[in-house]
Design a protein around this motif. Structure first.
Motif, PDB file in Angstrom:
ATOM      1  N   HIS A 148     -42.144 -97.448  28.757  1.00 51.41           N
ATOM      2  CA  HIS A 148     -41.341 -96.294  28.299  1.00 51.41           C
ATOM      3  C   HIS A 148     -40.191 -95.873  28.755  1.00 51.41           C
ATOM      4  O   HIS A 148     -40.198 -95.760  30.258  1.00 51.41           O
ATOM      5  CB  HIS A 148     -42.267 -95.437  28.047  1.00 51.41           C
ATOM      6  CG  HIS A 148     -41.837 -93.737  26.546  1.00 51.41           C
ATOM      7  ND1 HIS A 148     -41.623 -93.960  25.580  1.00 51.41           N
ATOM      8  CD2 HIS A 148     -41.648 -92.693  27.263  1.00 51.41           C
ATOM      9  CE1 HIS A 148     -41.627 -92.993  25.080  1.00 51.41           C
ATOM     10  NE2 HIS A 148     -41.712 -91.935  26.205  1.00 51.41           N
ATOM     11  N   ALA A 182     -37.940 -91.740  28.904  1.00 49.26           N
ATOM     12  CA  ALA A 182     -38.123 -90.721  28.246  1.00 49.26           C
ATOM     13  C   ALA A 182     -37.054 -89.780  29.011  1.00 49.26           C
ATOM     14  O   ALA A 182     -36.504 -89.791  30.242  1.00 49.26           O
ATOM     15  CB  ALA A 182     -39.678 -89.865  28.701  1.00 49.26           C
ATOM     16  N   TYR A 188     -45.906 -90.404  21.383  1.00 51.57           N
ATOM     17  CA  TYR A 188     -44.756 -90.309  21.461  1.00 51.57           C
ATOM     18  C   TYR A 188     -43.532 -90.779  20.910  1.00 51.57           C
ATOM     19  O   TYR A 188     -43.348 -91.660  21.044  1.00 51.57           O
ATOM     20  CB  TYR A 188     -44.695 -90.388  23.008  1.00 51.57           C
ATOM     21  CG  TYR A 188     -45.901 -90.146  23.753  1.00 51.57           C
ATOM     22  CD1 TYR A 188     -46.159 -89.163  24.560  1.00 51.57           C
ATOM     23  CD2 TYR A 188     -46.942 -90.943  25.006  1.00 51.57           C
ATOM     24  CE1 TYR A 188     -47.551 -88.036  24.903  1.00 51.57           C
ATOM     25  CE2 TYR A 188     -48.063 -90.080  25.039  1.00 51.57           C
ATOM     26  CZ  TYR A 188     -48.055 -88.784  25.158  1.00 51.57           C
ATOM     27  OH  TYR A 188     -49.084 -88.153  26.227  1.00 51.57           O
ATOM     28  N   LYS A 235     -39.281 -89.993  20.390  1.00 51.17           N
ATOM     29  CA  LYS A 235     -38.657 -88.607  20.506  1.00 51.17           C
ATOM     30  C   LYS A 235     -37.404 -88.252  19.440  1.00 51.17           C
ATOM     31  O   LYS A 235     -37.271 -89.402  18.754  1.00 51.17           O
ATOM     32  CB  LYS A 235     -37.873 -89.986  20.927  1.00 51.17           C
ATOM     33  CG  LYS A 235     -37.762 -90.296  22.380  1.00 51.17           C
ATOM     34  CD  LYS A 235     -36.700 -91.083  23.463  1.00 51.17           C
ATOM     35  CE  LYS A 235     -37.559 -91.745  24.228  1.00 51.17           C
ATOM     36  NZ  LYS A 235     -36.610 -92.822  25.211  1.00 51.17           N
ATOM     37  N   GLU A 243     -42.610 -85.209  29.605  1.00 49.38           N
ATOM     38  CA  GLU A 243     -43.091 -86.338  29.136  1.00 49.38           C
ATOM     39  C   GLU A 243     -43.510 -87.429  29.818  1.00 49.38           C
ATOM     40  O   GLU A 243     -44.207 -88.469  29.027  1.00 49.38           O
ATOM     41  CB  GLU A 243     -42.114 -86.845  28.291  1.00 49.38           C
ATOM     42  CG  GLU A 243     -42.494 -87.713  27.085  1.00 49.38           C
ATOM     43  CD  GLU A 243     -40.935 -87.834  26.558  1.00 49.38           C
ATOM     44  OE1 GLU A 243     -41.743 -88.714  25.059  1.00 49.38           O
ATOM     45  OE2 GLU A 243     -40.503 -87.169  25.779  1.00 49.38           O
TER      46      GLU A 243
END
Length: 161
Positions: free
Chosen positions: A127, A129, A6, A8, A134
């Protein structure tokens, strides 16, 4: 599928940088060198800064993860084994940008944080997000790898997913 990634992408910064670069070309062709050079420098600086991406990568076979940093497609980050985790939690957080002066407007945004909770209830942030979708996808992938549950705390009340 051994690795799930993942990342960004700073799409807005890239779009603004392209606008500045094109406007600098127009200004330089119109013989406005000072404004053209300023626009070119700002555009290239934004383009360079948007070349740095952050995210997380999960190795599903060996049960490792890493917080990754990508610069022009080259990925950096150290692999870590998942901590002994009782459950994964996703919660909504409100971030405020610090203002340099008292009369400047306050900028706030929502972010969604994925934490793993150990048996002693101490969170480890894995994480962050910008969207709930997500954050829940990352949490689902981690929960599948570890074989544990997800606690969704994004809507004010807590529910197990």
């Amino acid at each position: 599928m051994p690795n799930i990634r993942y990342i960004k992408e700073p799409i807005l910064a890239r779009a603004i940088s392209i606008v500045f670069v094109f406007s600098s070309i127009i200004l330089l062709s119109e013989k406005q060198k000072t404004f053209g050079i300023i626009a070119l420098v700002i555009g290239l600086a934004l383009l360079f800064s948007s070349a740095i991406n952050t995210g997380i990568e999960i190795n599903t076979e060996q049960k490792y993860y890493r917080k990754l940093y990508s610069f022009l497609g080259i990925v950096f980050g150290e692999w870590e084994s998942f901590p002994k985790t009782e459950y994964i939690s996703v919660h909504k957080s409100r971030e405020t940008l610090n203002r340099p002066a008292a009369n400047w407007p306050t900028l706030t945004s929502n972010s969604y944080i994925v934490n793993s909770f150990r048996e002693d209830r101490r969170p480890i942030t894995l994480h962050k997000a910008n969207s709930k979708k997500e954050a829940l996808a990352v949490a689902r992938d981690m929960a599948d790898v570890l074989g544990i549950k997800i606690l969704d705390s994004t809507d004010g009340e807590q529910k197990w997913v």
